[in-house]
Design an enzyme around this catalytic site. Structure first.
Site, PDB file in Angstrom:
ATOM      1  N   ASP A 131      -9.237 -56.751 131.465  1.00  0.00           N
ATOM      2  CA  ASP A 131      -7.795 -56.608 131.628  1.00  0.00           C
ATOM      3  C   ASP A 131      -7.272 -57.911 132.213  1.00  0.00           C
ATOM      4  OD1 ASP A 131      -7.732 -53.971 130.725  1.00  0.00           O
ATOM      5  OD2 ASP A 131      -7.962 -53.143 132.727  1.00  0.00           O
TER       6      ASP A 131
ATOM      7  N   ASP B 275      -4.663 -51.725 125.399  1.00  0.00           N
ATOM      8  CA  ASP B 275      -3.914 -50.719 126.142  1.00  0.00           C
ATOM      9  C   ASP B 275      -2.476 -50.619 125.641  1.00  0.00           C
ATOM     10  OD1 ASP B 275      -6.210 -50.360 127.699  1.00  0.00           O
ATOM     11  OD2 ASP B 275      -5.515 -51.761 129.235  1.00  0.00           O
TER      12      ASP B 275
END
Length: 154
Positions: free
Chosen positions: A109, A131
């Site tokens: 991330d 995401d």
């Protein structure tokens, strides 16, 4: 759509890892609410179901792959473009994060969204392109369910 999302996700993660994955890498401010910073997520959203074990990461990757297969079945049967796009986003995102778990042991991330709120889902959130695609796929499915005309019962 699934292939495009998967490719964009993996390319962005490769770039972010090269730029941000070192102890002295700075946080790069893009806007007042969005920065680039590296975070390895061993769980799912908000690090729920966090697992540092190999069993846990393989289980989460397996769950993503199983979900992708089921969504692929739904994609095969869909009759609308919106559903097809949504399912493609979900599959591409799920497989992108699954590949991270299998190759890195965690999901990369790097997009850090933050607000002045002290608590809640918008206070601090680190995510990636996969995401975003999963969220977009869910929004498209909700949109379609609210705007499609249900068949009239005889």
């Amino acid at each position: 759509m699934a292939a495009a999302v998967f490719a964009a996700d993996q390319a962005s993660k490769l770039w972010a890892i090269g730029l941000l994955d070192s102890p002295d890498a700075p946080r790069i401010k893009l806007t007042p609410f969005l920065d680039l910073t590296m975070s390895w997520n061993r769980g799912v959203a908000y690090t729920l179901l966090r697992s540092d074990s190999d069993f846990g990461r393989y289980a989460l990757a397996g769950l993503s792959i199983a979900a992708s297969l089921f969504i692929g079945f739904l994609l095969w049967r869909t009759k609308t473009t919106v559903s097809a796009a949504a399912f493609g986003c979900l599959i591409g995102g799920a497989l992108g994060n699954a590949l991270d778990r299998l190759t890195h042991g965690a999901v990369a991330d790097f997009l850090y969204f933050h607000t002045p709120f002290w608590a809640g889902p918008l206070a601090n959130y680190v995510f990636n392109v996969a995401d975003v695609a999963i969220f977009a796929g869910a929004v498209l499915l909700i949109y379609e369910s609210l705007t499609s005309k249900a068949p009239v019962a005889p």
